[in-house]
Structures are given as structure tokens and as C-alpha cells.
Design an enzyme around this catalytic site. Sequence first.
Site, mmCIF file in Angstrom:
data_model
loop_
_atom_site.group_PDB
_atom_site.id
_atom_site.type_symbol
_atom_site.label_atom_id
_atom_site.label_comp_id
_atom_site.label_asym_id
_atom_site.label_seq_id
_atom_site.Cartn_x
_atom_site.Cartn_y
_atom_site.Cartn_z
ATOM 1 N N ASP A 119 48.805 63.061 58.911
ATOM 2 C CA ASP A 119 48.643 62.336 60.173
ATOM 3 C C ASP A 119 47.289 61.640 60.252
ATOM 4 O O ASP A 119 46.838 61.283 61.332
ATOM 5 C CB ASP A 119 48.838 63.323 61.343
ATOM 6 C CG ASP A 119 49.034 62.631 62.674
ATOM 7 O OD1 ASP A 119 49.356 61.430 62.690
ATOM 8 O OD2 ASP A 119 48.845 63.301 63.712
ATOM 9 N N HIS B 116 54.432 64.363 63.017
ATOM 10 C CA HIS B 116 55.032 64.292 64.364
ATOM 11 C C HIS B 116 55.938 63.078 64.491
ATOM 12 O O HIS B 116 55.669 62.019 63.912
ATOM 13 C CB HIS B 116 53.977 64.344 65.468
ATOM 14 C CG HIS B 116 53.002 63.209 65.511
ATOM 15 N ND1 HIS B 116 53.216 62.074 66.260
ATOM 16 C CD2 HIS B 116 51.786 63.048 64.935
ATOM 17 C CE1 HIS B 116 52.173 61.265 66.132
ATOM 18 N NE2 HIS B 116 51.289 61.819 65.333
ATOM 19 N N ASP C 109 51.866 55.889 62.889
ATOM 20 C CA ASP C 109 51.383 57.154 63.451
ATOM 21 C C ASP C 109 52.529 57.744 64.269
ATOM 22 O O ASP C 109 52.738 57.349 65.402
ATOM 23 C CB ASP C 109 50.159 56.880 64.327
ATOM 24 C CG ASP C 109 49.673 58.116 65.049
ATOM 25 O OD1 ASP C 109 50.076 59.220 64.669
ATOM 26 O OD2 ASP C 109 48.889 57.961 66.011
ATOM 27 N N GLU D 163 53.258 65.293 69.958
ATOM 28 C CA GLU D 163 51.873 65.415 69.497
ATOM 29 C C GLU D 163 50.962 64.512 70.294
ATOM 30 O O GLU D 163 49.835 64.872 70.636
ATOM 31 C CB GLU D 163 51.776 65.049 68.007
ATOM 32 C CG GLU D 163 50.438 65.406 67.350
ATOM 33 C CD GLU D 163 49.387 64.313 67.399
ATOM 34 O OE1 GLU D 163 48.248 64.569 67.004
ATOM 35 O OE2 GLU D 163 49.679 63.192 67.852
ATOM 36 N N HIS E 229 48.089 53.246 67.928
ATOM 37 C CA HIS E 229 48.318 53.218 69.382
ATOM 38 C C HIS E 229 48.242 51.823 69.985
ATOM 39 O O HIS E 229 48.011 51.694 71.181
ATOM 40 C CB HIS E 229 47.352 54.145 70.149
ATOM 41 C CG HIS E 229 47.451 55.585 69.730
ATOM 42 N ND1 HIS E 229 46.797 56.590 70.400
ATOM 43 C CD2 HIS E 229 48.125 56.179 68.728
ATOM 44 C CE1 HIS E 229 47.064 57.749 69.796
ATOM 45 N NE2 HIS E 229 47.867 57.519 68.784
ATOM 46 N N ASP F 221 56.943 61.723 67.538
ATOM 47 C CA ASP F 221 56.740 60.884 68.730
ATOM 48 C C ASP F 221 55.692 59.817 68.459
ATOM 49 O O ASP F 221 54.912 59.915 67.513
ATOM 50 C CB ASP F 221 56.318 61.731 69.943
ATOM 51 C CG ASP F 221 54.962 62.393 69.763
ATOM 52 O OD1 ASP F 221 54.693 62.918 68.656
ATOM 53 O OD2 ASP F 221 54.155 62.380 70.711
HETATM 54 ZN ZN LIG Z 1 49.414 60.952 64.851
#
Ligand SMILES: [Zn+2]
Length: 411
Positions: A198, A78, A141, A175, A380, A80
Site C-alpha cells: 500500500d 485494501h 491506492d 482502510e 486521493h 476501498d
Molecule cells: Zn492505501
Amino acid sequence: MQHILDRFISYITVDTQSDPTNPNFPSTEKQWVLARMLEKELQEIGLTNVLLDDNCYLTATLPSNVNHNVPVIGFVAHIDTSPDFSGENVNPQIHKNYDGGNIVLNATQNIILDATYFDDIQQYKGQTIITTDGTTLLGADDKAGVTEIVTAMEYLINHPEIKHGTIRICFTPDEEVGKGAHKFDVKAFGAEWAYTMDGSQIGELEYENFNAASAVITVQGKNVHPGYAKNKMVNAVLISQQFINGLPSDEVPEKTTGYQGFYHLHDINGDVEKTTLEYIVRDHDLEKFEERKETMKSLVSSLNQKFGEEIFSIKIKDQYFNMKEKIAPVMHIVDIAAEALERENITPLFKAIRGGTDGSQLSFMGLPCPNIFAGGHNFHGKYEYVPLESIVQATKIVVNIAEITAEKYKK
Ligand SMILES: [Zn+2]
């Protein structure tokens, strides 16, 4: 190594944060910037059928270079990054020959990646660690995953002596807001199975994830002037606690691990008149997952009985399911990935994901899709990092899977 590092950095310095509050698809316009950049790059390295569709899904094909029939396989990542933390002006720091100690991310703001607290990092002593400057997330990520897939395709094009069947690749938007699979055209993709790149730590190979639902409990109170409230007021804020306390206090994310499920109260909004409690419910086991939802419903009805009226109401929505159900019948696709790891002397770490991936939804849409490590840690947030060596290894895994699949189907 420099080539793959430059590629990774060219992706992470494009802000592609998605937005859960925006109903558009994709949820942010800026994801198109990276998608268009990748579209051009895939054409340049020589992939065919490069297509960026109206929903910001980028697909391409690496044609087979063998005469025998090999199932078409896919790789997915992904573009994003998480809405949880800023992805604007990512300023990567490259720490060569990492010494195993703390890493100062930002001296001015005294932001330190503590190697005792985040002790996973110690296994990468001697490697090149890529971190943030402590003010943004990194975006490994899943731009590590994107880097690995692009580089593997480029490698296979430049090494025609490595035999493989038809490979399809797809880069998805959104995602991180749970919609990465929503507009994925599985039929047009045309693969028999695929892998998301991922996962986190080197070696991770995952084909189990949570069953997931959201639940919103609405507590309808009655507001009356406090001076005249006796036997009349129903304080929604106060009685909402009875619901909260009615659920097992140990079955929460901060007290569970492995295959243990939970109820997670993540938001409360309220006043005397009306209070809402927002939960997510998670369990790997489908039966226990259903029981959890039933527990919440019966708690609502027993509270309504206690109060003698419909004060509590609940809305439960399933979000995604454990892909294991769809992978178990096709376990050879996991075996191929495990063999790809073993060829690099990496021991597969089979973990049950305490979350979901695009792959869990794709598996239920007819594209069985286990998840493989992309190499990053501490996703994150500002402590996100990735060892360059893990990106290189994951790239080899993609190449190996292509090669092994062709070998398996040779008559
Ligand atoms: Zn991810």
C-alpha cells in the site's frame, strides 16, 4: 503485461469508495461488489480456504510446497478508495512509452498532469503510465496492491518450482476511513507477520509511521443581543483564535516534512454561542507526541485561567501509533523485504510514513506489518497515476518475499 493490466482495470472500474460519515461496517455496500468478484477470482486461480467474512474481509491461503517448517506470512491490501475524491465511472487512460512530458488527462476540461509540478513522474520515462481522465481518482491506492497480490499468488501456483511456505492473503474494506484493521481477525489469519502492499513510489519500504491523535476543542461562548452586549457577551468565534494562535505556527503540515510532527487544524464550526476546532496531532516520536497533546491541554487551561471560567474544553483521542515499536524487535521481516527488492535491483527507499496504514494498527494487534510500495502516485485525487512497470515489479517483490522466507528457514 496485458494480463496484469486487464486485471488492474477490472478492479479500478468497480466503485468502492468508503464513507467516513457512515457508521456501518463496511461503510459502503458497494465494497461488497469487488470483494465478491475477488472471492470468485481467488477460487478460480486455485487458492484454498477462500473466505469472505461477514465484515467484508476476504482471506485465502496458498499452501506451502516445501517439507521444512517456514513461518506463515501474509500479504494485505485494501479494496476501498478514498472518500476525498469520486471513484465513480473511473475511465483509465493508458499512456504507452511515456515521453517524460505533461500528460493531457482531459482535453475538453483542460485537465493536465504537469510533469514539472509532479516531477516524480519523469523517472518513468519510456514506461506505460495509467492515469485517470481527470474526473475521478484512479484507485491505484490500493487496487494496484490487490492486483500485485492476486497476480503473485497466481504466478506461484503456475510456477511450483518456486519454493515457499504457507502464504495468507487478506483484502480489507474501509482502510481509507481508518477502520481497515478494526475487524481484522489476526488470530484466524494465522500469519506470523505480514506486509501491506500500500505504499507509493517504486522501492518504498516502510516500518515507521506517525503516532496519531484527534483533538476537538470546544469554545463555549455567551450570546447576548449585540446592542446590550458590553461586558456580557463572550464571542466563541473570536476567542477561539486565541487557541489557534497559541500553537506554534510553523508546526503545521504545509511547513513540515520527514520526521517533523505537526498540529493540523482541519475544521472550524462555530457561532458566537459555541465554536469547535478540530485538529489532528501527528509525531513519529512517542515522547514528542505526548508533549504535543500536553501542550494543547495546558493551552486550554491557561486560556480558562485568563477568562476566569471554563470556556475552553478539549477532547483528545488516540488514533494509531508508530509501528516501529513493534517492528524493531523483528527487523528480519524488513530485511527479507529489502532483499526481495535488491534481487530486482531496486534500492529500498526507507521512508517514515507521514500517516498511518492498516499495518500500523495490525502491528499493535499482534501482526507485525511493514508497508511495501504498490507503485501509484498522487493518491486521493484526479492526478493519481501508476506506471504499469511498477505494478509488475511489486508483484515480483511478493513472489521474492515468499521465496526468500522459505530459503531463510531451510535447515
Ligand atoms: Zn492505501
